[in-house]
Design an enzyme around this catalytic site. Structure first.
Site, PDB file in Angstrom:
ATOM      1  N   HIS A  43      29.180   3.700  34.499  1.00 55.33           N
ATOM      2  CA  HIS A  43      28.671   4.216  33.492  1.00 55.33           C
ATOM      3  C   HIS A  43      29.727   3.454  32.244  1.00 55.33           C
ATOM      4  O   HIS A  43      30.797   4.058  32.004  1.00 55.33           O
ATOM      5  CB  HIS A  43      29.280   5.773  33.443  1.00 55.33           C
ATOM      6  CG  HIS A  43      28.841   6.367  31.997  1.00 55.33           C
ATOM      7  ND1 HIS A  43      28.284   7.832  32.239  1.00 55.33           N
ATOM      8  CD2 HIS A  43      28.783   6.213  30.883  1.00 55.33           C
ATOM      9  CE1 HIS A  43      27.830   8.101  30.892  1.00 55.33           C
ATOM     10  NE2 HIS A  43      28.408   7.122  30.317  1.00 55.33           N
ATOM     11  N   GLU A  70      24.281   4.080  33.878  1.00 55.21           N
ATOM     12  CA  GLU A  70      24.361   5.245  32.848  1.00 55.21           C
ATOM     13  C   GLU A  70      24.809   4.664  31.674  1.00 55.21           C
ATOM     14  O   GLU A  70      25.767   4.048  31.737  1.00 55.21           O
ATOM     15  CB  GLU A  70      24.989   6.426  33.207  1.00 55.21           C
ATOM     16  CG  GLU A  70      24.982   6.976  34.556  1.00 55.21           C
ATOM     17  CD  GLU A  70      26.110   7.962  35.187  1.00 55.21           C
ATOM     18  OE1 GLU A  70      25.811   8.717  35.998  1.00 55.21           O
ATOM     19  OE2 GLU A  70      26.963   8.228  34.481  1.00 55.21           O
ATOM     20  N   HIS A 192      26.902  15.594  37.973  1.00 48.93           N
ATOM     21  CA  HIS A 192      28.078  15.928  37.217  1.00 48.93           C
ATOM     22  C   HIS A 192      28.748  17.142  37.856  1.00 48.93           C
ATOM     23  O   HIS A 192      28.261  18.062  37.909  1.00 48.93           O
ATOM     24  CB  HIS A 192      27.788  16.209  35.589  1.00 48.93           C
ATOM     25  CG  HIS A 192      28.886  15.746  34.703  1.00 48.93           C
ATOM     26  ND1 HIS A 192      30.161  16.610  34.616  1.00 48.93           N
ATOM     27  CD2 HIS A 192      29.181  14.816  33.783  1.00 48.93           C
ATOM     28  CE1 HIS A 192      30.909  15.773  33.805  1.00 48.93           C
ATOM     29  NE2 HIS A 192      30.229  14.818  33.472  1.00 48.93           N
TER      30      HIS A 192
HETATM   31  N1  PXP Z   1      25.743  12.003  35.702  1.00 48.80           N
HETATM   32  C1  PXP Z   1      26.072  11.529  34.481  1.00 48.80           C
HETATM   33  C2  PXP Z   1      25.238  11.516  33.451  1.00 48.80           C
HETATM   34  C3  PXP Z   1      27.656  11.389  34.089  1.00 48.80           C
HETATM   35  O1  PXP Z   1      28.022  10.918  32.860  1.00 48.80           O
HETATM   36  C4  PXP Z   1      28.604  11.546  35.055  1.00 48.80           C
HETATM   37  C5  PXP Z   1      29.967  11.126  34.916  1.00 48.80           C
HETATM   38  O2  PXP Z   1      30.217   9.940  34.619  1.00 48.80           O
HETATM   39  C6  PXP Z   1      28.067  11.588  36.266  1.00 48.80           C
HETATM   40  C7  PXP Z   1      26.775  12.183  36.612  1.00 48.80           C
HETATM   41  C8  PXP Z   1      28.940  11.825  37.767  1.00 48.80           C
HETATM   42  O3  PXP Z   1      29.879  13.187  37.480  1.00 48.80           O
HETATM   43  P1  PXP Z   1      31.096  13.428  38.337  1.00 48.80           P
HETATM   44  O4  PXP Z   1      32.122  12.169  37.925  1.00 48.80           O
HETATM   45  O5  PXP Z   1      31.645  14.685  37.598  1.00 48.80           O
HETATM   46  O6  PXP Z   1      30.729  13.437  39.724  1.00 48.80           O
END
Ligand code: PXP
Length: 240
Positions: A43, A70, A192
């Site tokens: 990301h 992402e 997330h």
């Molecule tokens: N999906 C998206 C769109 C995110 O922004 C993130 C965090 O970067 C995640 C998934 C993964 O989240 P986590 O780090 O809480 O597992």
């Protein structure tokens, strides 16, 4: 089968805290795949405080599974990077500048025209598109009208309620949203705040999930349990 895509941003965060190249993000991307991950997620943010744009370019050639990038497509730098690197999937997130972490899905109705344009751009380049959405039926229906291939359900609310002991209520809106998405022909990802405690139940409720992307909790667990073992533990949550 539900794929586990490991988000390696936190490894870059650790590296960046000291300068130098320890831990090595490229090696981490190679290793998470060797240890059983079905994909690698990054990301990149405009300030490059975690994964840098150079990291993203460096990771692409070592991908043997699936590469998911992402980010916020309102940043031209992000759009250019994705079109250059051509990952298997781009996940579009409506982040604001300087946001700590993603904290809401797209309003797929208010931004329908914009999303349609961006999605077409990436799809023309042969990149699968997923858009981040809250588990709200109207938003899922709006997503289907944008031409996106998949949605990624934003699971923070699920994780919070699960931790409070309300797992059925926590999962209910996600099950409804996922069923609607499936009826509309959309693929479904989720991510997330998923962790080794809440993942199995989520998967049991939505066994047709295509992919989860997990970063923070998995990398934290790896400090205690080791990266290979941790990835295997998370993979086992996706079997049942
Ligand atoms: N999906 C998206 C769109 C995110 O922004 C993130 C965090 O970067 C995640 C998934 C993964 O989240 P986590 O780090 O809480 O597992």
């Amino acid at each position: 089968m539900t794929k586990l895509s490991v988000n390696i941003n936190k490894i870059a965060t650790l590296r960046n805290s000291r300068g130098g190249n320890n831990p090595d993000v490229i090696k981490a991307a190679i290793d998470v795949q060797r240890f059983g991950a079905d994909g690698v997620t990054v990301h990149p943010r405009p300030d490059e405080r975690h994964i840098t744009y150079a990291d993203v370019r460096g990771i692409k050639p070592i991908i043997t599974t699936e590469f998911n990038i992402e980010g916020n497509c309102r940043e031209q730098k992000f759009v250019d990077l994705v079109l250059e690197v051509k990952p298997h999937q781009v996940t579009l997130v409506p982040d604001a500048q300087g946001q700590l972490t993603s904290d809401h899905g797209w309003d797929t109705i208010a931004h329908a025209n914009y999303l349609r344009e961006m999605i077409a751009l990436f799809k023309q380049a042969g990149i699968r598109v997923s858009i981040f959405v809250d588990p709200v039926l109207r938003m899922v229906e709006g997503a289907a009208a944008t031409g996106t291939d998949r949605i990624e359900l934003y699971t923070e609310a699920y994780a919070r309620q699960f931790a409070a002991g309300n797992r059925e209520a926590a999962a209910a809106p996600y099950v409804a949203a996922a069923r609607r998405a499936r009826e509309l022909g959309l693929g479904i990802n989720a991510g997330h705040d998923l962790d080794r405690f809440n993942l199995q139940y989520f998967h049991q409720q939505i066994p047709f999930l295509q992919e989860v992307s997990i970063g923070h909790a998995l990398i934290c667990d790896a400090l205690y349990l080791g990266l290979e073992n941790t990835i295997q533990i998370y993979k086992r949550q996706l079997i049942s």
